[in-house]
Write a protein that holds these residues in place. Structure first.
Motif, PDB file in Angstrom:
ATOM      1  N   ARG A  51      17.134   0.688   4.421  1.00  0.00           N
ATOM      2  CA  ARG A  51      16.872  -0.167   5.577  1.00  0.00           C
ATOM      3  C   ARG A  51      15.373  -0.274   5.824  1.00  0.00           C
ATOM      4  N   PRO A  52      14.871  -1.504   6.064  1.00  0.00           N
ATOM      5  CA  PRO A  52      13.430  -1.664   6.314  1.00  0.00           C
ATOM      6  C   PRO A  52      12.953  -0.753   7.437  1.00  0.00           C
ATOM      7  N   GLY A  53      11.780  -0.197   7.230  1.00  0.00           N
ATOM      8  CA  GLY A  53      11.189   0.717   8.190  1.00  0.00           C
ATOM      9  C   GLY A  53      10.238   1.654   7.469  1.00  0.00           C
ATOM     10  N   PRO A  54       9.814   2.701   8.151  1.00  0.00           N
ATOM     11  CA  PRO A  54       8.820   3.599   7.558  1.00  0.00           C
ATOM     12  C   PRO A  54       9.269   4.237   6.239  1.00  0.00           C
ATOM     13  N   LEU A  55      10.514   4.708   6.162  1.00  0.00           N
ATOM     14  CA  LEU A  55      10.984   5.332   4.929  1.00  0.00           C
ATOM     15  C   LEU A  55      10.964   4.337   3.771  1.00  0.00           C
ATOM     16  N   ALA A  56      11.531   3.161   3.988  1.00  0.00           N
ATOM     17  CA  ALA A  56      11.532   2.134   2.938  1.00  0.00           C
ATOM     18  C   ALA A  56      10.107   1.733   2.586  1.00  0.00           C
ATOM     19  N   GLY A  57       9.273   1.579   3.592  1.00  0.00           N
ATOM     20  CA  GLY A  57       7.900   1.159   3.353  1.00  0.00           C
ATOM     21  C   GLY A  57       7.126   2.147   2.501  1.00  0.00           C
ATOM     22  N   VAL A  58       7.229   3.422   2.830  1.00  0.00           N
ATOM     23  CA  VAL A  58       6.518   4.444   2.064  1.00  0.00           C
ATOM     24  C   VAL A  58       7.084   4.524   0.650  1.00  0.00           C
ATOM     25  N   LEU A  59       8.392   4.494   0.538  1.00  0.00           N
ATOM     26  CA  LEU A  59       9.038   4.574  -0.778  1.00  0.00           C
ATOM     27  C   LEU A  59       8.624   3.407  -1.669  1.00  0.00           C
ATOM     28  N   VAL A  60       8.716   2.199  -1.146  1.00  0.00           N
ATOM     29  CA  VAL A  60       8.347   1.016  -1.931  1.00  0.00           C
ATOM     30  C   VAL A  60       6.846   1.033  -2.243  1.00  0.00           C
ATOM     31  N   ALA A  61       6.030   1.406  -1.276  1.00  0.00           N
ATOM     32  CA  ALA A  61       4.581   1.458  -1.523  1.00  0.00           C
ATOM     33  C   ALA A  61       4.254   2.445  -2.637  1.00  0.00           C
ATOM     34  N   LEU A  62       4.869   3.622  -2.627  1.00  0.00           N
ATOM     35  CA  LEU A  62       4.616   4.613  -3.677  1.00  0.00           C
ATOM     36  C   LEU A  62       5.087   4.122  -5.040  1.00  0.00           C
ATOM     37  N   LEU A  63       6.262   3.505  -5.072  1.00  0.00           N
ATOM     38  CA  LEU A  63       6.775   2.988  -6.345  1.00  0.00           C
ATOM     39  C   LEU A  63       5.912   1.844  -6.871  1.00  0.00           C
ATOM     40  N   LEU A  64       5.425   0.998  -5.970  1.00  0.00           N
ATOM     41  CA  LEU A  64       4.549  -0.088  -6.407  1.00  0.00           C
ATOM     42  C   LEU A  64       3.175   0.440  -6.818  1.00  0.00           C
ATOM     43  N   ALA A  65       2.710   1.506  -6.191  1.00  0.00           N
ATOM     44  CA  ALA A  65       1.464   2.133  -6.638  1.00  0.00           C
ATOM     45  C   ALA A  65       1.644   2.679  -8.062  1.00  0.00           C
ATOM     46  N   ALA A  66       2.803   3.265  -8.333  1.00  0.00           N
ATOM     47  CA  ALA A  66       3.090   3.747  -9.692  1.00  0.00           C
ATOM     48  C   ALA A  66       3.171   2.581 -10.665  1.00  0.00           C
ATOM     49  N   ARG A  67       3.778   1.485 -10.240  1.00  0.00           N
ATOM     50  CA  ARG A  67       3.878   0.291 -11.089  1.00  0.00           C
ATOM     51  C   ARG A  67       2.489  -0.254 -11.429  1.00  0.00           C
ATOM     52  N   LEU A  68       1.607  -0.326 -10.422  1.00  0.00           N
ATOM     53  CA  LEU A  68       0.246  -0.798 -10.659  1.00  0.00           C
ATOM     54  C   LEU A  68      -0.549   0.184 -11.518  1.00  0.00           C
TER      55      LEU A  68
END
Length: 190
Positions: A51-68
């Protein structure tokens, strides 16, 4: 108009230790590309399932940082270890496109399919423009108002806020603008 791409040298320097470790362990650049695709797919799954919110945001941000990070490391690792090849360039480009499309697919749980598809199609345009320029013997411009890094940031914002529709529209419009800016640069150079 390099946008966040202007930070690439700084970011590459921060990844120097990781790159050296990968080189010492003889990790294939293609394996790093595959890890980037996996990180993109995991970010897409998180967008769809958390669900969108802090948990999703941090998780997606970390995964996208790994992707980059993987997108930065694969080519640098290939150059540093003398393992560059034309096929490796193809794998790199396909990996970047698949990773981004996998992240965007996660937005299907948050926005209408037509909007997700529009953003996904538009997000490929900057790369196609740059590749076309390089194929014609011109430069391969990077960055732009909505380059890969900016699109990742917008996707992390979707995870934090749940504002999928307006931010997907920004991704679509920004990607079209970025492709136009890159084409203008290419045309001037040719």
């Amino acid at each position: 108009m390099d946008g966040l791409y202007a930070l690439k040298p700084w970011y590459a320097a921060r990844l120097g230790g990781v790159r050296a470790t990968l080189a010492r362990r003889r990790v294939s650049p293609d394996a790093v590309t595959a890890a980037g695709v996996a990180a993109g797919a995991a970010a897409g799954a998180a967008l769809a399932l958390v669900r969108p919110g802090p948990l999703a945001g941090v998780l997606v941000a970390l995964l996208l940082a790994a992707r980059l990070a993987c997108a930065n490391l694969d080519g640098a690792l290939a150059r540093e270890t003398g393992r560059t090849s034309p096929w490796g360039s193809v794998v790199n480009e396909l990996g970047d496109r698949v990773a981004e499309l996998a992240v965007l697919a996660g937005c299907l749980a948050l926005a209408p399919a037509w909007l997700v598809a529009s953003a996904a199609l538009a997000a490929t345009l900057p790369s196609w423009a740059s590749l076309a320029g390089a194929a014609a013997g011109g430069p391969r411009p990077q960055g732009g108002p909505a380059g890969k890094t900016e699109r990742c940031l917008l996707l992390a914002l979707i995870a934090f806020t749940g504002w999928a529709s307006p931010l997907l529209a920004v991704i679509a419009a920004g990607s079209v603008l970025t492709a136009a800016v890159r084409l203008a640069r290419i045309r001037r150079s040719l």
